[in-house]
Design a protein around this motif. Structure first.
Motif, PDB file in Angstrom:
ATOM      1  N   SER A  30      79.386 -18.303 -42.668  1.00 58.93           N
ATOM      2  CA  SER A  30      79.569 -17.404 -43.816  1.00 58.93           C
ATOM      3  C   SER A  30      78.454 -16.357 -43.906  1.00 58.93           C
ATOM      4  CB  SER A  30      79.649 -18.207 -45.113  1.00 58.93           C
ATOM      5  OG  SER A  30      78.425 -18.888 -45.339  1.00 58.93           O
ATOM      6  N   TYR A  31      77.385 -16.542 -43.149  1.00 56.70           N
ATOM      7  CA  TYR A  31      76.270 -15.591 -43.161  1.00 56.70           C
ATOM      8  C   TYR A  31      76.540 -14.442 -42.194  1.00 56.70           C
ATOM      9  CZ  TYR A  31      73.619 -19.015 -45.802  1.00 56.70           C
ATOM     10  OH  TYR A  31      73.192 -19.882 -46.773  1.00 56.70           O
ATOM     11  N   GLY A  32      75.998 -13.288 -42.520  1.00 55.62           N
ATOM     12  CA  GLY A  32      76.188 -12.105 -41.692  1.00 55.62           C
ATOM     13  C   GLY A  32      75.510 -12.214 -40.340  1.00 55.62           C
ATOM     14  N   GLU A  33      75.937 -11.342 -39.439  1.00 50.25           N
ATOM     15  CA  GLU A  33      75.433 -11.309 -38.070  1.00 50.25           C
ATOM     16  C   GLU A  33      74.196 -10.419 -37.970  1.00 50.25           C
ATOM     17  OE1 GLU A  33      76.993  -9.455 -33.857  1.00 50.25           O
ATOM     18  OE2 GLU A  33      78.476 -10.076 -35.334  1.00 50.25           O
ATOM     19  N   VAL A  34      73.178 -10.895 -37.254  1.00 54.63           N
ATOM     20  CA  VAL A  34      71.980 -10.080 -37.028  1.00 54.63           C
ATOM     21  C   VAL A  34      71.852  -9.655 -35.571  1.00 54.63           C
ATOM     22  CG1 VAL A  34      70.677 -10.946 -38.991  1.00 54.63           C
ATOM     23  CG2 VAL A  34      70.488 -12.119 -36.810  1.00 54.63           C
ATOM     24  N   ALA A  35      72.552 -10.363 -34.662  1.00 54.95           N
ATOM     25  CA  ALA A  35      72.540 -10.001 -33.242  1.00 54.95           C
ATOM     26  C   ALA A  35      73.695 -10.709 -32.554  1.00 54.95           C
ATOM     27  CB  ALA A  35      71.222 -10.393 -32.583  1.00 54.95           C
ATOM     28  N   THR A  36      74.072 -10.201 -31.393  1.00 56.20           N
ATOM     29  CA  THR A  36      75.071 -10.834 -30.547  1.00 56.20           C
ATOM     30  C   THR A  36      74.394 -11.244 -29.250  1.00 56.20           C
ATOM     31  OG1 THR A  36      76.819  -9.475 -31.509  1.00 56.20           O
ATOM     32  CG2 THR A  36      77.305 -10.538 -29.415  1.00 56.20           C
ATOM     33  N   TRP A  58      72.679 -26.278 -37.022  1.00 54.79           N
ATOM     34  CA  TRP A  58      72.202 -24.904 -36.861  1.00 54.79           C
ATOM     35  C   TRP A  58      70.702 -24.904 -36.631  1.00 54.79           C
ATOM     36  CZ3 TRP A  58      75.263 -20.497 -36.899  1.00 54.79           C
ATOM     37  CH2 TRP A  58      76.608 -20.708 -37.186  1.00 54.79           C
ATOM     38  N   MET A  59      70.254 -24.090 -35.675  1.00 57.32           N
ATOM     39  CA  MET A  59      68.837 -24.007 -35.321  1.00 57.32           C
ATOM     40  C   MET A  59      68.271 -22.648 -35.717  1.00 57.32           C
ATOM     41  SD  MET A  59      68.203 -26.914 -33.873  1.00 57.32           S
ATOM     42  CE  MET A  59      66.600 -26.577 -33.201  1.00 57.32           C
ATOM     43  N   PRO A  60      67.095 -22.627 -36.352  1.00 56.43           N
ATOM     44  CA  PRO A  60      66.434 -21.352 -36.618  1.00 56.43           C
ATOM     45  C   PRO A  60      65.760 -20.877 -35.331  1.00 56.43           C
ATOM     46  CG  PRO A  60      65.068 -23.140 -37.422  1.00 56.43           C
ATOM     47  CD  PRO A  60      66.325 -23.761 -36.880  1.00 56.43           C
ATOM     48  N   VAL A  61      65.991 -19.623 -34.968  1.00 59.77           N
ATOM     49  CA  VAL A  61      65.472 -19.099 -33.703  1.00 59.77           C
ATOM     50  C   VAL A  61      65.022 -17.656 -33.859  1.00 59.77           C
ATOM     51  CG1 VAL A  61      66.999 -20.591 -32.317  1.00 59.77           C
ATOM     52  CG2 VAL A  61      67.744 -18.278 -32.899  1.00 59.77           C
ATOM     53  N   THR A  62      64.280 -17.204 -32.868  1.00 65.54           N
ATOM     54  CA  THR A  62      64.023 -15.775 -32.726  1.00 65.54           C
ATOM     55  C   THR A  62      64.561 -15.335 -31.377  1.00 65.54           C
ATOM     56  OG1 THR A  62      61.815 -16.160 -31.820  1.00 65.54           O
ATOM     57  CG2 THR A  62      61.959 -15.712 -34.182  1.00 65.54           C
ATOM     58  N   PHE A  63      65.000 -14.097 -31.336  1.00 66.03           N
ATOM     59  CA  PHE A  63      65.464 -13.452 -30.112  1.00 66.03           C
ATOM     60  C   PHE A  63      64.802 -12.090 -30.095  1.00 66.03           C
ATOM     61  CE2 PHE A  63      68.678 -10.730 -27.963  1.00 66.03           C
ATOM     62  CZ  PHE A  63      68.518 -11.252 -26.699  1.00 66.03           C
ATOM     63  N   GLY A  64      63.733 -11.967 -29.313  1.00 56.74           N
ATOM     64  CA  GLY A  64      62.929 -10.751 -29.390  1.00 56.74           C
ATOM     65  C   GLY A  64      62.291 -10.680 -30.762  1.00 56.74           C
TER      66      GLY A  64
END
Length: 76
Positions: A30-36, A58-64
């Motif tokens: 239900s949360y918006g997308e921040v990256a693909t 669900w895992m909290p992550v960083t991508f760049g």
């Protein structure tokens, strides 16, 4: 002998059964997308998992420079 724990970040590769997966603002679809992300991308796990009402992990992550949440089933 005692082994001291480290705070080194853990990384995981994105593994897909589909072409792409959405990195989301929160733990759930239900949360918006921040990256693909694609199956070649590597994310850094930044915290502890969250289990939602539908039993998805669900895992909290960083991508760049982008922070978000990814369903754990898409991580190797």
């Amino acid at each position: 002998k005692l082994v001291q724990a480290t705070n080194e970040p853990k990384t995981a590769q994105v593994c897909l059964t589909v072409d792409t997966v959405r990195l989301r603002m929160g733990a759930g679809t239900s949360y918006g997308e921040v990256a693909t992300l694609t199956g070649l991308d590597v994310v850094t796990i930044t915290g502890t998992p969250v289990i939602t009402e539908d039993m998805a992990v669900w895992m909290p992550v960083t991508f760049g420079a982008v922070s978000g949440w990814i369903n754990a089933r898409y991580l190797c």
